[in-house]
Design a protein around this motif. Structure first.
Motif, PDB file in Angstrom:
ATOM      1  N   UNK A  84       0.770  -0.998  -0.384  1.00 36.31           N
ATOM      2  CA  UNK A  84       0.044  -0.053  -0.526  1.00 36.31           C
ATOM      3  C   UNK A  84       1.004   1.665   0.007  1.00 36.31           C
ATOM      4  N   UNK A  85       2.102   1.142   0.765  1.00 37.65           N
ATOM      5  CA  UNK A  85       2.480   2.420   0.928  1.00 37.65           C
ATOM      6  C   UNK A  85       3.530   2.903  -0.723  1.00 37.65           C
ATOM      7  N   UNK A  86       3.430   1.844  -1.594  1.00 38.99           N
ATOM      8  CA  UNK A  86       4.720   2.032  -2.550  1.00 38.99           C
ATOM      9  C   UNK A  86       3.559   2.806  -3.163  1.00 38.99           C
ATOM     10  N   UNK A  87       3.767   4.637  -3.985  1.00 31.09           N
ATOM     11  CA  UNK A  87       2.563   5.305  -4.965  1.00 31.09           C
ATOM     12  C   UNK A  87       2.751   4.653  -6.142  1.00 31.09           C
ATOM     13  N   UNK A  88       1.663   4.693  -6.753  1.00 31.51           N
ATOM     14  CA  UNK A  88       1.882   4.258  -8.079  1.00 31.51           C
ATOM     15  C   UNK A  88       2.219   4.569  -9.150  1.00 31.51           C
ATOM     16  N   UNK A  89       2.610   6.142  -8.857  1.00 30.23           N
ATOM     17  CA  UNK A  89       4.194   5.848  -9.664  1.00 30.23           C
ATOM     18  C   UNK A  89       5.147   5.479  -9.636  1.00 30.23           C
ATOM     19  N   UNK A  90       5.042   4.938  -8.900  1.00 26.65           N
ATOM     20  CA  UNK A  90       6.471   4.585  -8.342  1.00 26.65           C
ATOM     21  C   UNK A  90       7.429   2.924  -9.982  1.00 26.65           C
ATOM     22  N   UNK A  91       6.150   2.284  -9.937  1.00 27.99           N
ATOM     23  CA  UNK A  91       6.669   2.102 -11.606  1.00 27.99           C
ATOM     24  C   UNK A  91       6.820   2.497 -12.794  1.00 27.99           C
ATOM     25  N   UNK A  92       6.498   3.552 -12.353  1.00 34.54           N
ATOM     26  CA  UNK A  92       6.606   4.656 -13.534  1.00 34.54           C
ATOM     27  C   UNK A  92       8.627   4.439 -13.630  1.00 34.54           C
ATOM     28  N   UNK A  93       9.211   5.259 -12.323  1.00 35.65           N
ATOM     29  CA  UNK A  93      10.472   5.148 -11.908  1.00 35.65           C
ATOM     30  C   UNK A  93      11.382   3.871 -11.786  1.00 35.65           C
ATOM     31  N   UNK A  94      10.457   2.742 -10.763  1.00 29.29           N
ATOM     32  CA  UNK A  94      11.325   1.105 -11.245  1.00 29.29           C
ATOM     33  C   UNK A  94      11.858   0.522 -12.468  1.00 29.29           C
ATOM     34  N   UNK A  95      11.133   0.940 -13.306  1.00 30.46           N
ATOM     35  CA  UNK A  95      10.765  -0.144 -14.464  1.00 30.46           C
ATOM     36  C   UNK A  95      12.285   0.835 -14.845  1.00 30.46           C
ATOM     37  N   UNK A  96      12.987   2.035 -14.928  1.00 27.23           N
ATOM     38  CA  UNK A  96      13.923   2.646 -15.323  1.00 27.23           C
ATOM     39  C   UNK A  96      15.238   2.512 -13.896  1.00 27.23           C
ATOM     40  N   UNK A  97      14.930   1.932 -13.157  1.00 23.47           N
ATOM     41  CA  UNK A  97      15.290   1.952 -11.485  1.00 23.47           C
ATOM     42  C   UNK A  97      17.485   2.337 -12.232  1.00 23.47           C
ATOM     43  N   UNK A  98      17.785   1.499 -12.804  1.00 22.90           N
ATOM     44  CA  UNK A  98      19.167   1.304 -13.006  1.00 22.90           C
ATOM     45  C   UNK A  98      19.538   2.592 -13.942  1.00 22.90           C
ATOM     46  N   UNK A  99      18.775   2.955 -14.886  1.00 20.95           N
ATOM     47  CA  UNK A  99      18.969   4.475 -15.583  1.00 20.95           C
ATOM     48  C   UNK A  99      18.995   5.886 -14.715  1.00 20.95           C
ATOM     49  N   UNK A 100      17.523   5.548 -13.910  1.00 23.93           N
ATOM     50  CA  UNK A 100      17.487   6.694 -13.077  1.00 23.93           C
ATOM     51  C   UNK A 100      18.716   6.788 -12.068  1.00 23.93           C
ATOM     52  N   UNK A 101      19.295   5.716 -11.845  1.00 25.17           N
ATOM     53  CA  UNK A 101      20.465   6.312 -10.310  1.00 25.17           C
ATOM     54  C   UNK A 101      22.023   6.505 -11.038  1.00 25.17           C
ATOM     55  N   UNK A 102      21.954   5.764 -12.570  1.00 25.08           N
ATOM     56  CA  UNK A 102      23.184   6.652 -12.385  1.00 25.08           C
ATOM     57  C   UNK A 102      23.613   7.691 -13.007  1.00 25.08           C
TER      58      UNK A 102
END
Lengths: 372, 893
Positions: B635-653
């Protein structure tokens, strides 16, 4: 313990608190043996009178293009800083009415401004929930904006009022819409202490004004939309020293009496009151009856240097001069010739007490010489 | 000159006699034809040069020009002189043909006179010529008055641009012999005199005289036209005035009889004459007062609605598209008595608005000199939309003080730096901030002496009243087109979570060239990265839970299976689908510890470089993936999280640059408390679809979108007073809130839709927003559309009577509205009723998917349209208006 049981207990406790408060008020009334106006009258005091030349508007400071919301004097050198809805701070020379600085603010919705004790910097705050410090010695760039020398961020609501701690350029107290007051260390930009907020003894609504005791800068008083004023000791942030009830509306303005033992308040209920910080008593009510319609709100107050006069600005454009002893209006600056056209939003007395400056929604500031 | 004037200009020797201009039938003229200006050179009371050589040209001195009219007249003269020199070559000039003459070159010998004149040589007044001029003018004025009265001239009402009237309108009569008296004739109120008069019309594109275009139209033709159209009214001497005539048949008359004068007279009379303004003014007034009632009596009914027929206000057809006469700027948008009588209120207002707002009537930037240099168009716009715009801007010299950002008029005293004095152009100066005039520059003996020594001009006394008159006229009628150009503020508010920040970001991306600066992007990048870490943390937390659950399941299975395979299972029991290797486990524990201590944001973006490889490893871990698949259970995971998590590797560069879409999706990137604002204007291209009547001035409008955080709104938000100047409040409500709950101040869980409603009520009834238009933006329709299929709308108490009629074959029928659309309409009506109950006015509603740029664009344009209707509102009758509003309420998606 079930929820219902808890609720019951809470109800009972609230009731107890209220009854205790009531008793306290009763007790206080019993102890209140001072009638300032009556005593003054019995001593043969007569209301202050003014000749036609005693309070004269001597300068109109024109330059703002929006409502003036706040002003402050420097402790010396007769300069005024004013904040307006046009998104500018203007620093004026009150004697020549020249502008020495016009600072374009990054956030146009400014509510308060203050001069530092040494006159080298100004602070302002507003709806951006920050208190910005500008060093007046820095150059403004082409479009009139000036780099912020220090940003005090941490409030969760708008900054409604700010004042430098007297004789300390590094400390500042702000009042905010997040129900707290904060003492800031400007050199580090961090909060030294937070007054109210989570603690039960704090304000329960937006704090809209602060005033620091001139003779003991550790004490300050705050006025809030919970219709109370609270006295604080900067060393004890956890709880208010004293809470002053009495007003029936938002306390828009608080100002310490020159001797530091009393302070005045102005409120949405249309009255000004004088409180004693040692006894906690309300000494005086300054209320001008206003017929049938609703009384205009008090927006700002200031005491003369002797404390005999109380200047109070009202939302209807009146600016009464009260005799603090006899609680009588001795003059209405709003009725004088070339007075402001709009609501008096702020007023302040110069440090030497020789001049009063009023700021108004008509975008102008006016300085008036005060002899008494 | 003589040739021409015989042919072209009408000779008015006697009031009763007129000669008609003949049409030109000769061969086509190939060369450029000089402008034919009928002129009475003899009577021109103008300045000429005493001694052009009295000072050298390169002596650069600040020069005060006594009266700018002389300049223009001088220039005009130069053209006339040239005209006379070239007229000999002229064979015939047809009065009906438009004769354009562009005097590009003022360097001709005659022209140089006027230049020197403009520079301000020592001049004197010649009483004889003045007297002469006045004497001669008197009968002529009488005559013109008569004609005016008879023909019903509207000489003041209609904006006729002719260069002679520039700067000193009051002098116009004084120069009447020079300047063809352009007054607009309204219809032929049948007099034979009107027939005979030559209507000439002249306009100038540029009053500085560099480009002159003049036109002579045949009075014969014009008058005949009138006669024909008004034949029925002829007998009764009462003609119907239609607005068409106002705009199309307006022609001007001329009473000059300048045929028998010779141009060289000008050289002979080296004088500057300042006309006696007062007497002239009286003349004009008299003329008006005589003519106006006449016309009013004659034309009682305006036949055509003014709407649209006068695109640029009171201009004649030929003037449309050309700038107005600068001297008449002051009267822009000020209705005359005459017009008020002729037209009804609405029409007058419409005309006045058209006049004020049309593009060509705007103040041309090149007339405004700031710190010595003329402005460009962009600069003018910038100046007018600056937070401290100059008031009552009119052509002239200004100073701009960069230190204070303040404006002032400049007239000779140095004002830069710290301005101490404000100097007006009549020479009086005031201490800044004070009202009383300190003195007159010209009043000082020293100044006069100095001026005399430097052979500078001292304005003659007679110019003072005229100067004052002009300035007072202009200041009296401040054109308010400036206000129209000023920033239009849109206030965007909504309960927290309603998507105001997304709309705000979307507006930035839509309308700004650089929506986010590099610094901002860097800041946003850090915010996004720390968010991703927290999302990962939540997932890891979930993984632990899932691992435990599956272990328990396994154990239960194990026990139920019996102990036969116990040994085998034992070694496997510690490994489930959700198990991770010890190294990742350590990271996970550490991350969770940090999250629990609340210092994630302090540590994370900085430590990103170090941990990015670990995240990469984690992402490829099957256990993590298994958890991610079950993310809907967290429940605590916001709905937008998946958008970012899908690209987590890229984002965290470390070299990750957030795209606009990333920023749109990111939470909490706009300032978390307080307010934010963005200035924008709608791009031009947006005008193809919704500009109905060529509202070109709209493109000048600048908007400011102010977004306020809901957190600061207490019971009594006094500071909302600061937003009294916003034009419209855009109130944002998230449609998908109907099944969401939030904890209110008392610790109770309250439906978020109800909280939104309460907040809406507070705002609508706030005294500051009294009479303010509200645009309700129902946001997150995309989510709502999906959600309503699963969760009934009646979950929210307010919507308990939502009983949509749903047809069975709904999914197949494209025309049938979806349940989501039905729900939206239902909620919109709910809000509209609430609003109407509270205020008695109409609520505008717009459906928005904040993630879609077009949707936000449409909503903001809708807000702009509302503002436009607002301006036009008085112009529509109630029924017409309600047509508009129903259109507004029946929204298309």
């Amino acid at each position: 313990m079930s929820v219902a049981e808890l609720k019951e207990r809470h109800m009972a406790a609230t009731e107890t608190v209220n009854s205790l408060r009531d008793r306290l008020r009763q007790q206080r009334l019993l102890l209140l043996d001072t009638d300032v106006a009556g005593y003054a009258r019995s001593q043969g005091k007569t209301p202050v009178t003014f000749g036609p030349t005693d309070l004269v508007c001597c300068r109109t400071l024109q330059g703002h293009t929006g409502k003036v919301h706040s002003l402050d004097w420097t402790p010396e050198r007769n300069r005024i800083v004013s904040a307006s809805q046009d998104g500018r701070l203007i620093v004026w020379n009150a004697l020549t009415s020249q502008k020495t600085h016009a600072i374009k603010l990054p956030c146009a919705w400014v509510m308060t401004c203050a001069f530092s004790p040494n006159g080298q910097s100004v602070a302002c705050g507003g709806l951006d929930s920050m208190c910005s410090i500008f060093n007046l010695n820095t150059q403004t760039d082409n479009d009139g904006s000036m780099p912020v020398s220090r940003m005090l961020s941490g409030h969760k609501g708008y900054v409604s009022s700010c004042q430098y701690v007297p004789d300390e350029d590094t400390h500042l107290i702000t009042a905010s819409g997040d129900h707290t007051c904060v003492l800031w260390d400007i050199t580090t930009g961090l909060r030294t202490s937070v007054f109210g907020g989570e603690f039960q003894s704090g304000h329960t609504s937006d704090v809209v004004s602060v005033s620091i005791n001139g003779s003991n800068s550790r004490m300050f008083v705050s006025g809030s939309c919970d219709s109370t004023a609270r006295l604080w000791d900067t060393r004890v942030a956890s709880r208010a020293v004293r809470t002053f009830h009495g007003h029936e509306g938002d306390v828009n303005t608080v100002k310490f009496f020159p001797d530091g033992n009393r302070f005045g308040t102005g409120s949405d209920d249309g009255t000004c009151r004088l409180f004693d910080i040692r006894t906690g008593h309300q000494l005086q009510v300054y209320n001008q009856p206003h017929g049938d319609n609703e009384a205009p709100h008090v927006t700002s107050i200031a005491f003369s240097i002797s404390g005999r006069l109380l200047f109070a600005g009202y939302t209807n454009g009146d600016c009464y001069v009260w005799d603090t002893l006899l609680a009588q209006v001795v003059l209405d600056l709003g009725s004088l010739q070339n007075s402001h056209d709009g609501r008096i939003s702020c007023l302040g007395l110069s440090a030497d007490g020789s001049a009063l400056c009023t700021g108004s929604w008509d975008t102008n500031l006016k300085t008036t010489s005060v002899d008494k | 000159m003589k040739d021409m004037s015989l042919e072209v200009a009408t000779v008015v020797e006697d009031a009763a006699e007129y000669s008609f201009a003949m049409e030109y039938h000769g061969p086509p003229i190939t060369r450029e034809l000089p402008r034919a200006v009928p002129i009475n050179v003899d009577r021109i009371p103008v300045a000429a040069v005493v001694s052009p050589l009295s000072f050298s040209d390169n002596l650069s001195l600040p020069i005060v020009q006594p009266i700018s009219a002389t300049d223009i007249i001088g220039k005009k003269l130069s053209k006339d002189l040239k005209l006379s020199s070239t007229s000999a070559e002229l064979l015939t000039v047809s009065p009906t043909s438009v004769i354009a003459f562009e005097s590009r070159n003022n360097e001709v010998s005659e022209g140089s006179y006027s230049k020197e004149l403009g520079l301000g040589t020592e001049t004197s007044v010649s009483p004889s010529s003045v007297g002469n001029a006045l004497d001669e003018r008197e009968p002529e004025n009488c005559h013109s008055n008569d004609v005016c009265a008879l023909s019903g001239e509207l000489s003041s009402d209609f904006e006729c641009c002719h260069p002679d009237g520039v700067v000193n309108g009051a002098n116009e009569r004084g120069y009447s012999s020079v300047s063809p008296d352009h007054s607009c004739e309204l219809g032929g109120v049948g007099t034979s005199e009107a027939l005979g008069s030559l209507d000439s019309f002249e306009k100038s594109r540029n009053s500085s005289g560099s480009l002159h275009k003049s036109r002579l139209s045949s009075g014969l033709k014009g008058s005949l036209d009138f006669n024909e159209s008004n034949r029925t009214d002829w007998a009764s001497n009462e003609s119907v005035l239609s607005m068409d005539y106002l705009s199309s048949r307006v022609s001007s008359r001329k009473f000059g009889d300048g045929n028998n004068e010779s141009a060289c007279d000008v050289r002979r009379v080296p004088v500057v004459t300042f006309c006696d303004i007062e007497s002239d003014d009286e003349n004009t007034n008299e003329e008006f007062s005589r003519s106006e009632p006449e016309v009013v009596r004659a034309k009682k009914e305006p036949a055509v609605k003014s709407n649209g027929s006068m695109p640029e206000g009171r201009k004649c057809v030929t003037c449309i598209g050309y700038p107005i006469d600068e001297s008449k700027r002051g009267s822009l948008g000020k209705c005359s008595r005459m017009l008020k009588r002729l037209l009804n209120d609405l029409e007058v207002r419409q005309i006045m608005k058209a006049e004020k707002l049309c593009e060509v009537n705007q103040l041309p930037p090149e007339y405004i000199y700031v710190n010595g240099s003329p402005l460009y168009h962009e600069e003018l716009i910038m100046l007018q939309s600056c937070p401290n715009p100059p008031k009552k801007l009119k052509p002239g010299n200004y100073w701009y003080d960069k230190v204070s950002g303040l404006w002032g008029k400049l007239a000779g005293v140095q004002c830069a730096g710290n301005p101490h004095f404000w100097v007006n152009d009549d020479g009086s100066y005031q201490e800044e901030g004070q009202k009383n005039t300190k003195g007159y520059i010209w009043g000082k003996a020293g100044t006069k002496l100095l001026c005399a020594v430097l052979s500078l001009l001292v304005p003659s006394k007679s110019s003072h009243p005229c100067g004052e008159q002009v300035t007072s006229m202009i200041s009296r009628s401040m054109p308010d087109y400036l206000e129209q150009r000023a920033l239009q503020k849109l206030l965007l508010i909504g309960y927290s979570g309603s998507g105001t920040s997304t709309i705000f970001k979307q507006a930035k991306i839509l309308y700004k060239d650089i929506p986010f600066s590099e610094d901002e992007r860097e800041q946003i990048k850090l915010v996004i990265q720390s968010h991703v870490y927290s999302y990962i943390g939540i997932l890891l937390e979930g993984r632990e839970r899932f691992e435990e659950e599956s272990l328990n399941n396994l154990r239960q299975n194990q026990s139920s299976d019996g102990s036969a395979l116990a040994g085998h299972v034992d070694c496997n029991s510690e490994k489930t689908l959700y198990s991770i290797c010890p190294r990742l486990k350590a990271f996970s524990d550490w991350l969770l510890k940090i999250m629990a201590s609340g210092t994630l944001e302090a540590i994370f973006p900085a430590a990103s470089r170090e941990y990015a490889p670990l995240v990469e490893e984690l992402w490829s871990n099957p256990a993590f993936h298994a958890t991610y698949k079950r993310r809907s259970e967290l429940e605590t995971l916001p709905s937008v999280a998946s958008y970012f998590l899908e690209r987590a590797v890229e984002i965290l560069k470390p070299d990750y640059k957030p795209s606009d879409v990333d920023i749109l999706y990111a939470e909490h990137v706009t300032s978390s408390n307080g307010l934010s604002c963005v200035d924008f204007s709608f791009p031009e291209s947006a005008y193809d679809d919704d500009a109905d009547s060529g509202d070109l001035h709209d493109s000048l409008l600048r908007f400011q979108l102010i977004r306020l955080q809901a957190k600061g709104f207490g019971e009594n938000c006094k500071w909302l007073e600061m937003f009294e100047d916003v034009r419209i409040v855009i109130f944002c409500v998230s449609l998908s809130d109907y099944d969401q709950f939030a904890i209110d101040g008392d610790g109770n869980a309250v439906n978020k839709m109800l909280l939104s409603k309460k907040f809406f009520e507070n705002m609508v009834t706030h005294p500051t927003f009294d009479q303010m238009d509200f645009l309700l933006v129902l946001n997150k329709f995309d989510l709502f559309d999906q959600k309503i299929e699963q969760v009934p709308l009646s979950l929210c108490d307010w919507f308990d009577d939502f009983h949509p009629v749903v047809s069975r074959n709904r999914p197949n029928n494209a025309n049938h509205p979806t349940l989501g659309q039905l729900g939206f309409h239902y909620i919109a009506v709910k809000f509209k009723r609430l609003y109407a109950a509270l205020t008695g006015r109409k609520l505008y509603v717009s459906l928005v998917k904040a993630m879609e740029p077009n949707s936000v664009d449409a909503a903001l344009k809708y807000a702009r349209e509302i503002l436009n209707w607002d301006e036009d509102r008085p112009n529509f009758s109630l029924s017409e208006y309600s047509i508009y509003s129903t259109e507004a309420s029946s929204l298309s998606h």
